[in-house]
Scaffold this active site. Structure first.
Site, PDB file in Angstrom:
ATOM      1  N   THR A 176       0.648  -0.989   0.118  1.00  0.00           N
ATOM      2  CA  THR A 176      -0.070  -0.163   0.165  1.00  0.00           C
ATOM      3  C   THR A 176       0.901   0.838   0.114  1.00  0.00           C
ATOM      4  O   THR A 176       1.921   1.298   0.689  1.00  0.00           O
ATOM      5  CB  THR A 176      -0.496  -0.350   1.369  1.00  0.00           C
ATOM      6  N   GLY A 205     -10.100  -3.150   1.933  1.00  0.00           N
ATOM      7  CA  GLY A 205      -9.268  -3.151   3.123  1.00  0.00           C
ATOM      8  C   GLY A 205      -9.630  -1.989   3.912  1.00  0.00           C
ATOM      9  O   GLY A 205     -10.178  -1.503   3.482  1.00  0.00           O
ATOM     10  N   ASP A 206      -8.302  -1.723   4.807  1.00  0.00           N
ATOM     11  CA  ASP A 206      -8.239  -0.879   5.752  1.00  0.00           C
ATOM     12  C   ASP A 206      -8.106   0.254   4.646  1.00  0.00           C
ATOM     13  O   ASP A 206      -8.676   1.339   5.950  1.00  0.00           O
ATOM     14  CB  ASP A 206      -7.235  -1.486   7.040  1.00  0.00           C
ATOM     15  N   GLY A 228      -5.018  -5.395   5.959  1.00  0.00           N
ATOM     16  CA  GLY A 228      -6.079  -4.674   6.100  1.00  0.00           C
ATOM     17  C   GLY A 228      -6.840  -5.023   6.875  1.00  0.00           C
ATOM     18  O   GLY A 228      -6.885  -3.896   7.973  1.00  0.00           O
TER      19      GLY A 228
END
EC number: 3.5.1.1
Length: 306
Positions: A176, A205-206, A228
């Site tokens: 990321t 995801g996060d 995530g």
């Protein structure tokens, strides 16, 4: 004191020859952000730094994003202002070059925080974001190789949980990117990703979850990288900012956040970068690598490494 830090993702860089390129990529990104920061805006600095990372195909965000199980790209991004708690995010967006810029427009042009999928794409088109294909030949080749491995073992018929898949096929976990900056008045955080290789279509995801992978308030900002689902369950970016509110500086808070992730979910799961409202930077990881670069007032050149 002005400060900015960026990351290019936590994990393991399996090809040693890629490391210099990754370091150069985060170095160029932090310099792009620093130029904007010296003009006075942490918000512009974070957007420009993340855009530089999205435009570099060596990273898993924007151009060079990884492919889903069905061979498509679904990208996530978020940006947040610490002074006002304004935030914008997109999830599962496709066909745009810079998801971080679309996320900023969600924050500035709507009353919403998060737009997803087709709605995010339509919003981007209404604002003039042109159609763009972020799939690279390298990512397509990697996707085909991974699919072949899974098909040969019959994995596609009985899909494993993501954490089990990553343990057996660590190459599915990709980086990321993110940036956090302080301009003397405000902390801003931003994060962008293509997600996890061969993720189920629709998986989020996060990164676009405010408090999960991206967060900023009046005392600190954070951008997370790694698995995530771990960051979401721990509200890790918000937890890190809370540690600063309790009296920690950015570095100590980063280490505390990663200790929390390791305690509950083990090693090789997370990385984080932070800046606090005193201009301190912080970064920590429980993975082998996490590319990073930062600049602060008083520095002539950025510090960068993995």
């Amino acid at each position: 004191m002005a400060a900015i830090i960026v990351h290019g993702g936590a994990g393991t860089i399996r090809k040693e020859e890629r490391i210099p390129k990754v370091i150069e990529g985060v170095r160029e990104a932090v310099l792009a952000g620093w130029r904007e920061l010296k003009r006075g805006s942490a918000l512009d600095a974070v957007e420009e730094a993340v855009k530089a990372l999205e435009d570099n195909p060596i990273f898993n965000a924007g151009t060079g994003s990884v492919l889903t199980l069905d061979g498509k790209v679904e990208m996530d991004a978020a940006i947040m202002r610490g002074k006002t708690l304004d935030a914008g995010a997109v999830a599962g967006i496709w066909g745009v070059k810079n998801p971080i810029s679309v996320a900023r427009k969600v924050m500035e042009k709507t009353d919403h925080v998060l737009l997803i999928g087709e709605g995010a794409v339509k919003f981007a088109r209404l604002l003039g974001f042109e159609e763009y294909d972020p799939i690279t030949e390298e990512r397509l080749k990697q996707w085909e190789e991974l699919r072949k491995k899974l098909i040969e073992k019959g994995e596609t018929k009985h899909w494993k949980k993501l954490n089990e898949l990553i343990k057996e096929y660590p190459e599915v976990l990709r980086s990321t990117v993110g940036a956090v900056a302080f301009d003397g008045e405000e902390v801003v955080a931003g994060t962008s990703t293509g997600g996890v290789f061969l993720k189920m279509f629709g998986r989020v995801g996060d990164t676009p979850i405010i408090g999960g992978g991206t967060y900023a308030n009046e005392v600190a900002g954070a951008s997370c990288t790694g698995l995530g689902e771990v960051a979401i369950k721990l509200a890790l970016a918000k937890s890190a900012a809370d540690f600063v509110r309790l009296g920690m500086d950015a570095q100590t808070a980063s280490e505390a956040a990663i200790s929390l992730a390791t305690k509950y979910f083990g090693p090789d799961t997370m990385g984080i970068i932070m800046v606090d409202a005193k201009g301190n930077v912080g970064f920590a990881k429980n993975t082998k690598h996490m590319s990073y670069a930062f600049m602060k007032d008083g520095m002539d050149e950025p510090e960068a490494g993995v």
